[in-house]
Design an enzyme around this catalytic site. Structure first.
Site, mmCIF file in Angstrom:
data_model
loop_
_atom_site.group_PDB
_atom_site.id
_atom_site.type_symbol
_atom_site.label_atom_id
_atom_site.label_comp_id
_atom_site.label_asym_id
_atom_site.label_seq_id
_atom_site.Cartn_x
_atom_site.Cartn_y
_atom_site.Cartn_z
ATOM 1 N N GLU A 40 0.817 -1.214 0.000
ATOM 2 C CA GLU A 40 0.000 0.000 0.000
ATOM 3 C C GLU A 40 0.853 1.268 0.000
ATOM 4 O O GLU A 40 0.488 2.262 -0.605
ATOM 5 C CB GLU A 40 -0.971 0.002 1.188
ATOM 6 C CG GLU A 40 -2.120 -0.994 1.031
ATOM 7 C CD GLU A 40 -2.997 -0.728 -0.205
ATOM 8 O OE1 GLU A 40 -3.055 0.419 -0.686
ATOM 9 O OE2 GLU A 40 -3.593 -1.700 -0.714
ATOM 10 N N TYR A 123 -7.036 6.638 3.235
ATOM 11 C CA TYR A 123 -7.162 5.574 2.245
ATOM 12 C C TYR A 123 -6.280 4.367 2.617
ATOM 13 O O TYR A 123 -6.747 3.222 2.643
ATOM 14 C CB TYR A 123 -6.794 6.077 0.829
ATOM 15 C CG TYR A 123 -6.463 4.912 -0.052
ATOM 16 C CD1 TYR A 123 -7.476 4.096 -0.549
ATOM 17 C CD2 TYR A 123 -5.135 4.549 -0.294
ATOM 18 C CE1 TYR A 123 -7.177 2.971 -1.283
ATOM 19 C CE2 TYR A 123 -4.833 3.416 -1.024
ATOM 20 C CZ TYR A 123 -5.857 2.636 -1.519
ATOM 21 O OH TYR A 123 -5.562 1.501 -2.222
ATOM 22 N N ASP A 141 -10.544 5.815 -2.946
ATOM 23 C CA ASP A 141 -9.428 6.380 -3.710
ATOM 24 C C ASP A 141 -9.967 6.914 -5.040
ATOM 25 O O ASP A 141 -11.180 6.966 -5.259
ATOM 26 C CB ASP A 141 -8.324 5.331 -3.922
ATOM 27 C CG ASP A 141 -8.748 4.232 -4.894
ATOM 28 O OD1 ASP A 141 -9.955 4.133 -5.212
ATOM 29 O OD2 ASP A 141 -7.877 3.468 -5.345
#
Ligand code: SF4
Length: 361
Positions: A40, A123, A141
């Site tokens: 991520e 996010y 997102d």
């Protein structure tokens, strides 16, 4: 909003499509908290296809969060070289150290705890919490905002925090009723990445076609609505590759708090109004290093785009004058040979200069 088993009617077709269409990603095979964390961070601002190789090399060198926490930030930056947005690398390293120090390597799994870690926004926290821990928290997102606003012909600007918050709240109600939040979140993101493209949505092959307001009204290109963006500034920059009599050249390290912090570069900077690149190179070198040099051949003119601005970089071969004052700088510095370039981490624009340097010498 029509619902089936408490879910809007588009949810089941979306997740069924994902089961068949999802891309292979190394962090998807075994989504441990550490693998999800690394992926991520890397995926912020970067395409999946670019990330895969970096992720595999990273996990090979730092297979555990302890290995990452015990490494040096320079080693992390070297592995990140070329991926850009280097603050992510430093934040990931700090994050590993914080987790190992505070929690004895137990991962924080709540949104609140994840948000306290360096470089983790809403996010990324939602993605880690849902994918690694199965928490019922939606991700919002760019991909999700795009498909959502098209699906509902939602004409509020996605640049407004209130719009994002409203969509987050709607998705929070939905995700509360799904059995796998990880699958639901990844389904939405995958649809945005593979089908509901920004420029040319592939509506003919979209599993949500029957439910999509934009498809029904041929308005997909009008969504999402964005505020008018200001023109991206364009700067001209001059840098000098200062050679000494032994053919070594000077590099300086950028400060931690700067953009591209911790990376190495040639001395130089922005042109002042009315200044030629050659004069700017001479002035910047004097200001940054105290050295007196002769500016020689222009080795390369590099065009490079960052997220918020573009540069044209003029790179000159310079020679240290015999009567130059000694180097005066607070910044870490080295005189290196071309063979030593791989030992340091440089911004992408500099790698284009290295090619020109090899032709010159
Ligand atoms: Fe996007 Fe078209 Fe699918 Fe609607 S039908 S969600 S606009 S790809």
């Amino acid at each position: 909003m029509k619902t089936t088993n408490k879910l809007p009617d588009w949810c089941e077709p979306l997740m069924a499509w994902f089961a068949l269409a999802k891309r292979q990603m190394p962090w998807r095979d075994n989504p441990t908290p550490y693998a999800v964390l690394v992926s991520e961070y890397m995926l912020q601002q970067t395409q999946v296809a670019t990330v895969i190789g970096y992720f595999q090399r990273f996990m090979k060198q730092f297979p555990t969060i302890q290995a990452l926490a015990n490494s040096s930030v320079d080693d992390v930056l070297k592995l990140w070289e070329g991926l850009g947005y280097y603050s992510r690398a430093r934040h990931l390293h700090q994050c590993a150290q914080a987790i190992c120090a505070q929690n004895n390597t137990a991962f924080p799994d709540s949104l609140e705890a994840l948000l306290k870690l360096p470089g983790i926004g809403t996010y990324t926290a939602a993605a880690i919490a849902s994918i690694a821990f199965g928490k019922k928290i939606p991700v919002v997102d760019g991909n999700v905002l795009r498909f959502w606003t098209r699906l509902h012909e939602d004409s509020a600007s996605i640049d407004d925090q209130t719009t994002k918050r409203r969509i987050f709240d709607s998705l929070t109600e939905i995700i509360a009723n799904v059995s796998s939040p990880s699958v639901f979140n990844q389904s939405m993101m995958e649809l945005g990445a593979l089908v509901c493209h920004p420029a040319n949505p592939d509506c003919a092959n979209c599993p949500l076609q029957a439910y999509c307001q934009s498809f029904a009204h041929h308005t997909a290109q009008s969504f999402p609505v964005r505020k008018k963006r200001q023109a991206i500034p364009h700067y001209h920059v001059a840098v000098g590759i200062i050679y000494d009599d032994d053919g070594r050249f000077l590099i300086l390290q950028r400060g931690e708090q700067q953009m591209l912090g911790g990376l190495w570069e040639f001395p130089g900077g922005k042109l002042e109004k009315g200044e030629t690149p050659r004069k700017a190179c001479l002035r910047e070198i004097k200001e940054e290093t105290g050295l007196a040099v002769t500016v020689g051949k222009e080795l390369a003119v590099i065009q490079h785009a960052y997220s918020h601005f573009k540069i044209t970089m003029h790179a000159f071969a310079c020679h240290l004058n015999i009567d130059s004052s000694p180097l005066t700088t607070d910044r870490p510095n080295h005189w290196i040979t071309t063979d030593e370039i791989p030992c340091f981490t440089f911004p992408k624009a500099n790698h284009k200069i290295f090619t020109a340097m090899q032709k010159h010498y």
